[in-house]
Design an enzyme around this catalytic site. Structure first.
Site, PDB file in Angstrom:
ATOM      1  N   ASN A 139     -10.315   0.362  -0.129  1.00 46.24           N
ATOM      2  CA  ASN A 139      -8.854   0.408  -0.197  1.00 46.24           C
ATOM      3  C   ASN A 139      -8.409  -0.153  -1.543  1.00 46.24           C
ATOM      4  O   ASN A 139      -8.462  -1.359  -1.768  1.00 46.24           O
ATOM      5  CB  ASN A 139      -8.281  -0.423   0.965  1.00 46.24           C
ATOM      6  CG  ASN A 139      -6.765  -0.425   0.996  1.00 46.24           C
ATOM      7  OD1 ASN A 139      -6.114   0.076   0.070  1.00 46.24           O
ATOM      8  ND2 ASN A 139      -6.199  -0.990   2.043  1.00 46.24           N
ATOM      9  N   HIS A 169      -3.390   7.405   2.671  1.00 47.21           N
ATOM     10  CA  HIS A 169      -3.802   6.120   2.094  1.00 47.21           C
ATOM     11  C   HIS A 169      -5.148   5.744   2.715  1.00 47.21           C
ATOM     12  O   HIS A 169      -5.355   5.900   3.914  1.00 47.21           O
ATOM     13  CB  HIS A 169      -2.734   5.072   2.416  1.00 47.21           C
ATOM     14  CG  HIS A 169      -3.156   3.683   2.093  1.00 47.21           C
ATOM     15  ND1 HIS A 169      -3.634   3.328   0.851  1.00 47.21           N
ATOM     16  CD2 HIS A 169      -3.193   2.551   2.848  1.00 47.21           C
ATOM     17  CE1 HIS A 169      -3.935   2.039   0.854  1.00 47.21           C
ATOM     18  NE2 HIS A 169      -3.683   1.550   2.055  1.00 47.21           N
ATOM     19  N   CYS A 204       0.804  -1.232   0.000  1.00 44.35           N
ATOM     20  CA  CYS A 204       0.000   0.000   0.000  1.00 44.35           C
ATOM     21  C   CYS A 204       0.836   1.282   0.000  1.00 44.35           C
ATOM     22  O   CYS A 204       0.303   2.366  -0.237  1.00 44.35           O
ATOM     23  CB  CYS A 204      -0.941   0.025   1.187  1.00 44.35           C
ATOM     24  SG  CYS A 204      -2.180  -1.257   1.088  1.00 44.35           S
TER      25      CYS A 204
HETATM   26  O1  UT7 Z   1      -3.883  -1.000   3.508  1.00 47.77           O
HETATM   27  C1  UT7 Z   1      -3.028  -1.916   4.091  1.00 47.77           C
HETATM   28  C2  UT7 Z   1      -3.043  -1.881   5.562  1.00 47.77           C
HETATM   29  N1  UT7 Z   1      -4.285  -2.422   6.068  1.00 47.77           N
HETATM   30  C3  UT7 Z   1      -4.937  -1.779   7.014  1.00 47.77           C
HETATM   31  O2  UT7 Z   1      -4.547  -0.719   7.391  1.00 47.77           O
HETATM   32  C4  UT7 Z   1      -6.132  -2.478   7.631  1.00 47.77           C
HETATM   33  C5  UT7 Z   1      -6.011  -2.465   9.140  1.00 47.77           C
HETATM   34  N2  UT7 Z   1      -7.056  -3.176   9.849  1.00 47.77           N
HETATM   35  C6  UT7 Z   1      -8.350  -2.787   9.845  1.00 47.77           C
HETATM   36  O3  UT7 Z   1      -8.726  -1.866   9.163  1.00 47.77           O
HETATM   37  C7  UT7 Z   1      -9.293  -3.482  10.799  1.00 47.77           C
HETATM   38  O4  UT7 Z   1      -8.559  -4.299  11.698  1.00 47.77           O
HETATM   39  C8  UT7 Z   1     -10.387  -4.356  10.093  1.00 47.77           C
HETATM   40  C9  UT7 Z   1     -11.373  -3.461   9.377  1.00 47.77           C
HETATM   41  C10 UT7 Z   1      -9.724  -5.323   9.127  1.00 47.77           C
HETATM   42  C11 UT7 Z   1     -11.165  -5.144  11.138  1.00 47.77           C
HETATM   43  O5  UT7 Z   1     -11.725  -4.252  12.092  1.00 47.77           O
HETATM   44  P1  UT7 Z   1     -11.511  -4.492  13.652  1.00 47.77           P
HETATM   45  O6  UT7 Z   1     -12.251  -3.428  14.337  1.00 47.77           O
HETATM   46  O7  UT7 Z   1     -10.046  -4.600  13.906  1.00 47.77           O
HETATM   47  O8  UT7 Z   1     -12.246  -5.866  13.877  1.00 47.77           O
HETATM   48  P2  UT7 Z   1     -11.677  -7.207  14.537  1.00 47.77           P
HETATM   49  O9  UT7 Z   1     -10.926  -7.990  13.543  1.00 47.77           O
HETATM   50  O10 UT7 Z   1     -11.060  -6.900  15.854  1.00 47.77           O
HETATM   51  O11 UT7 Z   1     -13.023  -7.964  14.837  1.00 47.77           O
HETATM   52  C12 UT7 Z   1     -13.970  -7.490  15.821  1.00 47.77           C
HETATM   53  C13 UT7 Z   1     -15.219  -8.325  15.730  1.00 47.77           C
HETATM   54  C14 UT7 Z   1     -14.961  -9.818  15.700  1.00 47.77           C
HETATM   55  O12 UT7 Z   1     -16.021 -10.468  16.385  1.00 47.77           O
HETATM   56  P3  UT7 Z   1     -15.846 -10.986  17.891  1.00 47.77           P
HETATM   57  O13 UT7 Z   1     -14.691 -11.921  17.855  1.00 47.77           O
HETATM   58  O14 UT7 Z   1     -15.574  -9.746  18.704  1.00 47.77           O
HETATM   59  O15 UT7 Z   1     -17.160 -11.617  18.173  1.00 47.77           O
HETATM   60  C15 UT7 Z   1     -15.029 -10.167  14.238  1.00 47.77           C
HETATM   61  O16 UT7 Z   1     -15.396 -11.506  14.021  1.00 47.77           O
HETATM   62  O17 UT7 Z   1     -15.913  -8.033  14.498  1.00 47.77           O
HETATM   63  C16 UT7 Z   1     -16.118  -9.239  13.776  1.00 47.77           C
HETATM   64  N3  UT7 Z   1     -16.054  -8.936  12.350  1.00 47.77           N
HETATM   65  C17 UT7 Z   1     -17.121  -8.586  11.635  1.00 47.77           C
HETATM   66  N4  UT7 Z   1     -18.400  -8.439  11.948  1.00 47.77           N
HETATM   67  C18 UT7 Z   1     -19.243  -8.056  10.984  1.00 47.77           C
HETATM   68  C19 UT7 Z   1     -14.956  -8.934  11.554  1.00 47.77           C
HETATM   69  N5  UT7 Z   1     -15.308  -8.581  10.306  1.00 47.77           N
HETATM   70  C20 UT7 Z   1     -16.633  -8.365  10.335  1.00 47.77           C
HETATM   71  C21 UT7 Z   1     -17.561  -7.971   9.345  1.00 47.77           C
HETATM   72  N6  UT7 Z   1     -18.846  -7.827   9.724  1.00 47.77           N
HETATM   73  N7  UT7 Z   1     -17.204  -7.728   8.076  1.00 47.77           N
END
Ligand code: UT7
Length: 333
Positions: free
Chosen positions: A286, A256, A116
């Site tokens: 993204n 970004h 990225c």
């Molecule tokens: O461009 C390259 C660099 N990349 C980035 O900068 C991306 C960085 N990361 C992120 O943007 C975020 O970590 C994500 C958007 C990928 C994920 O968001 P998050 O707030 O970190 O969610 P998480 O992975 O901690 O998950 C929290 C909860 C989980 O459920 P439990 O375990 O708390 O019950 C996930 O299973 O949200 C759940 N979850 C979802 N729920 C509904 C994960 N994805 C989804 C979804 N819809 N799409």
């Protein structure tokens, strides 16, 4: 002696027509619009459809538009650098395919891979060819067909990414405008948190790697999120200090577009208000190397000659960085 700098003298974006909305994603994976918007800021993204179409289709689309609007002949381009994480094929370089598609017969062309942060790395690299007087017309294009490596059964990644490209023309200037400074960083110890497990030389493609779904993006979202917030904010603050810039001096932050919450944290650390932050993640998601030039393209009419602009990115590798430039032309004429 007056210093020769590299100035962006034109910018053009290209996004495919198909819009993948959150509403449609809900029919594909267990997710909902409220979660996606509140956690990422994405409402819809573009997807390139059609057999045999890769990132070069997007990159060539952007460059064709760029040549038209800058009124520069394809034959006059010296160099094309394509920043991409999704090349048409492992080799040859997508930049060569793009050069052929746009008729840049006299250009040499190569790809640059920094996930990225690739557009920033490429912009910095290209600027050196101009500053040294080696070349006069260089195009940097960021192009990614992320849908080709997104696992549409993985709700944690498929919601973020989209397809798109953006290209800038770089030419020499002696009036103090253009690219002023760049701080670029990498830390390969972060590689396992954001990568594609198979398909490279360390683990070539086999039936087993395909069955194990190892040709898609793997991301440890939370870990990458924390690293992105810290690194993008740190490096943006650093480039401000290094160039004696206060938040008031900055006309625009061009971050970004990976996650709106990362963007907000970076802007806060810099002390830059929301009104100065380019944000189009809601429309495109993204697009990896496409995000920054797509922002510049969409905001072009609001940019004024002399505007201080900070570009910032973080991505797989890990790679990250920040570029400080002075916009070189009044676009709204
Ligand atoms: O461009 C390259 C660099 N990349 C980035 O900068 C991306 C960085 N990361 C992120 O943007 C975020 O970590 C994500 C958007 C990928 C994920 O968001 P998050 O707030 O970190 O969610 P998480 O992975 O901690 O998950 C929290 C909860 C989980 O459920 P439990 O375990 O708390 O019950 C996930 O299973 O949200 C759940 N979850 C979802 N729920 C509904 C994960 N994805 C989804 C979804 N819809 N799409």
């Amino acid at each position: 002696m007056t210093k020769t700098r590299a100035a962006i003298t034109g910018v053009q974006g290209y996004v495919p027509d198909y819009i993948l909305t959150n509403k449609e994603l809900v029919t594909m994976v267990d997710t909902n619009d409220e979660w996606i918007v509140s956690r990422t800021g994405v409402k819809e993204r573009r997807i390139l459809k059609g057999e045999g179409k890769g990132s070069s289709e997007l990159g060539a689309g952007a460059i064709k538009g760029l040549l038209e609007k800058t009124n520069i002949a394809a034959e006059d381009i010296d160099l094309i650098i394509c920043a991409t994480a999704t090349p048409d094929m492992i080799f040859p370089a997508t930049a060569c395919i793009i050069a052929d598609k746009v008729g840049a017969k006299n250009a040499f062309a190569y790809d640059l891979m920094a996930a990225c942060s690739g557009f920033l790395y490429a912009l910095s690299t290209a600027s050196k060819f101009i500053e040294t007087g080696t070349y006069k017309k260089v195009i940097v294009v960021g192009a990614d067909k992320m849908s080709s490596i997104v696992d549409y059964t993985d709700r944690a990644t498929c919601i973020i990414f989209g397809d798109g490209a953006g290209a800038v023309m770089l030419e020499p200037t002696e009036d103090g405008l253009g690219i002023q400074d760049a701080i670029l960083r990498s830390d390969g110890s972060g590689r396992e948190f954001l990568h594609m497990k198979a398909g490279g030389s360390a683990k070539p493609s086999t039936h087993e790697t395909v069955d194990a779904r190892e040709h898609f993006i793997f991301q440890d979202g939370q870990l990458v999120f924390k690293a992105a917030v810290k690194s993008m904010a740190d490096v943006s603050e650093e480039i401000m200090k290094k160039n004696n810039l206060t938040a008031d001096d900055i006309a625009w932050l061009v971050p970004h577009q990976a996650n709106k919450r990362i963007i907000d944290a970076t802007a806060r650390r810099m002390g830059v208000g929301d009104e100065k932050v380019m944000l189009n993640i809601q429309k495109y998601g993204n697009t990896t190397n496409g995000t920054i030039p797509l922002c510049l393209w969409e905001w072009e009419s609001k940019l004024n000659k002399g505007d201080n602009i900070i570009l910032a990115a973080f991505g797989g590798g890990f790679t990250w960085g920040s570029i400080y430039l002075k916009w070189a032309y009044d676009s709204n004429k």
